[in-house]
Design a protein around this motif. Structure first.
Motif, PDB file in Angstrom:
ATOM      1  N   VAL A  96       0.824  -1.211   0.000  1.00 14.11           N
ATOM      2  CA  VAL A  96       0.000   0.000   0.000  1.00 14.11           C
ATOM      3  C   VAL A  96       0.857   1.259   0.000  1.00 14.11           C
ATOM      4  CG1 VAL A  96      -1.596   1.394   1.378  1.00 14.11           C
ATOM      5  CG2 VAL A  96      -2.052  -1.034   1.012  1.00 14.11           C
ATOM      6  N   LEU A  97       1.825   1.342   0.911  1.00 15.84           N
ATOM      7  CA  LEU A  97       2.654   2.548   0.984  1.00 15.84           C
ATOM      8  C   LEU A  97       3.629   2.641  -0.177  1.00 15.84           C
ATOM      9  CD1 LEU A  97       3.377   2.735   4.829  1.00 15.84           C
ATOM     10  CD2 LEU A  97       1.639   3.933   3.492  1.00 15.84           C
ATOM     11  N   LYS A  98       4.060   1.476  -0.699  1.00 15.44           N
ATOM     12  CA  LYS A  98       4.934   1.487  -1.878  1.00 15.44           C
ATOM     13  C   LYS A  98       4.197   2.018  -3.097  1.00 15.44           C
ATOM     14  CE  LYS A  98       7.750  -2.453  -0.363  1.00 15.44           C
ATOM     15  NZ  LYS A  98       8.148  -3.862  -0.665  1.00 15.44           N
ATOM     16  N   ASP A  99       2.915   1.668  -3.209  1.00 14.49           N
ATOM     17  CA  ASP A  99       2.115   2.091  -4.359  1.00 14.49           C
ATOM     18  C   ASP A  99       1.497   3.471  -4.171  1.00 14.49           C
ATOM     19  OD1 ASP A  99       2.697  -0.357  -5.467  1.00 14.49           O
ATOM     20  OD2 ASP A  99       0.820  -1.292  -4.821  1.00 14.49           O
ATOM     21  N   ASN A 100       1.563   3.998  -2.958  1.00 14.58           N
ATOM     22  CA  ASN A 100       0.964   5.306  -2.669  1.00 14.58           C
ATOM     23  C   ASN A 100       1.980   6.167  -1.917  1.00 14.58           C
ATOM     24  OD1 ASN A 100      -2.207   4.950  -3.265  1.00 14.58           O
ATOM     25  ND2 ASN A 100      -1.424   3.063  -2.340  1.00 14.58           N
ATOM     26  N   GLU A 101       2.973   6.619  -2.651  1.00 12.55           N
ATOM     27  CA  GLU A 101       4.077   7.357  -2.044  1.00 12.55           C
ATOM     28  C   GLU A 101       3.614   8.644  -1.372  1.00 12.55           C
ATOM     29  OE1 GLU A 101       8.377   9.373  -3.236  1.00 12.55           O
ATOM     30  OE2 GLU A 101       7.267   8.200  -4.706  1.00 12.55           O
ATOM     31  N   GLN A 102       2.569   9.279  -1.930  1.00 14.10           N
ATOM     32  CA  GLN A 102       2.086  10.530  -1.355  1.00 14.10           C
ATOM     33  C   GLN A 102       1.510  10.303   0.044  1.00 14.10           C
ATOM     34  OE1 GLN A 102       2.663  13.432  -2.450  1.00 14.10           O
ATOM     35  NE2 GLN A 102       1.390  14.666  -1.076  1.00 14.10           N
ATOM     36  N   ILE A 103       0.806   9.172   0.210  1.00 17.51           N
ATOM     37  CA  ILE A 103       0.257   8.852   1.527  1.00 17.51           C
ATOM     38  C   ILE A 103       1.390   8.565   2.503  1.00 17.51           C
ATOM     39  CG2 ILE A 103      -1.157   7.212   2.827  1.00 17.51           C
ATOM     40  CD1 ILE A 103      -2.874   6.862   0.350  1.00 17.51           C
ATOM     41  N   TYR A 104       2.385   7.837   2.038  1.00 15.64           N
ATOM     42  CA  TYR A 104       3.560   7.541   2.871  1.00 15.64           C
ATOM     43  C   TYR A 104       4.230   8.843   3.319  1.00 15.64           C
ATOM     44  CZ  TYR A 104       8.386   6.228   3.966  1.00 15.64           C
ATOM     45  OH  TYR A 104       9.614   6.102   4.564  1.00 15.64           O
ATOM     46  N   PHE A 105       4.378   9.775   2.392  1.00 12.57           N
ATOM     47  CA  PHE A 105       4.990  11.065   2.702  1.00 12.57           C
ATOM     48  C   PHE A 105       4.166  11.820   3.738  1.00 12.57           C
ATOM     49  CE2 PHE A 105       4.978  15.668   1.673  1.00 12.57           C
ATOM     50  CZ  PHE A 105       6.261  15.974   2.098  1.00 12.57           C
TER      51      PHE A 105
END
Length: 206
Positions: free
Chosen positions: A15-24
């Protein structure tokens, strides 16, 4: 924020790998939460110092106008002062340790995204790190960043991304019902209709 990052990586590793903006945004929010905790400790420490000063003033006043004190009262007062000084020392250590951890985390965050050329990322980092410029960030022009409500958008984005990764709609069923109900109520509220007396969030979600 730590739990969100830990559990997402453990149970939904992509999930976080595919959604870098959310991870940021999660990483930035963690920094904000650390600053908020530092500010809380600093505020609590200041309040205790003020209380101690007031207490000391009152005891001096009693000494002058009463002229005598019982030995057990003196002992109790000394014990109270010792306890307050110990608590103050503990809070001071906690504050400085947390501040050090916060600065180190901020450096890691800056290094991780320093080469990111996206304007929104640079702006978010500048706004987030601006909290360090104020002695009391809770009274600064960026105090809104510390509001607990700031966690909600990040959590909602993460929940939506997890649902999508599971092949489900990005909106939970209850959220869709709420959104549809609000549209219906707005329609009924037109021209002073019966819907004007209904507030979905206030009347049904509290």
């Amino acid at each position: 924020m730590d739990k969100a990052l830990k559990h997402t990586n453990a149970y939904y590793p992509n999930v976080l790998k595919d959604n870098e903006q959310i991870y940021f945004r999660l990483r930035c929010r963690k920094f904000v939460e650390m600053i908020r905790k530092c500010s809380d400790l600093q505020t609590a420490s200041s309040a205790r110092q003020d209380g101690s000063a007031n207490g000391h003033s009152n005891h001096s006043y009693d000494d002058v106008f009463e002229h005598e004190m019982e030995l057990d009262e003196q002992s109790g007062s000394a014990d109270e002062w010792d306890r307050m000084e110990t608590e103050e020392a503990d809070n001071s250590v906690k504050y400085h340790n947390l501040l050090q951890d916060t600065l180190e985390y901020g450096q890691e965050l800056q290094l991780e995204f320093r080469d990111d050329g996206r304007r929104e990322v640079k702006w978010a980092l500048e706004e987030t790190f601006s909290l360090l410029a104020y002695t009391d960030p809770k009274t600064s022009v960026v105090a809104h960043l510390l509001e607990p409500s700031g966690r909600v958008p990040v959590a909602e984005e993460l929940n939506s991304a997890i649902l999508v990764s599971l092949g489900k709609s990005s909106s939970a069923a209850l959220e869709r019902v709420y959104q549809q109900t609000e549209v219906l109520v707005d329609h009924l509220s037109e021209e002073g209709g019966v819907g004007a007396f209904i507030n979905v969030r206030r009347d049904f979600l509290r």
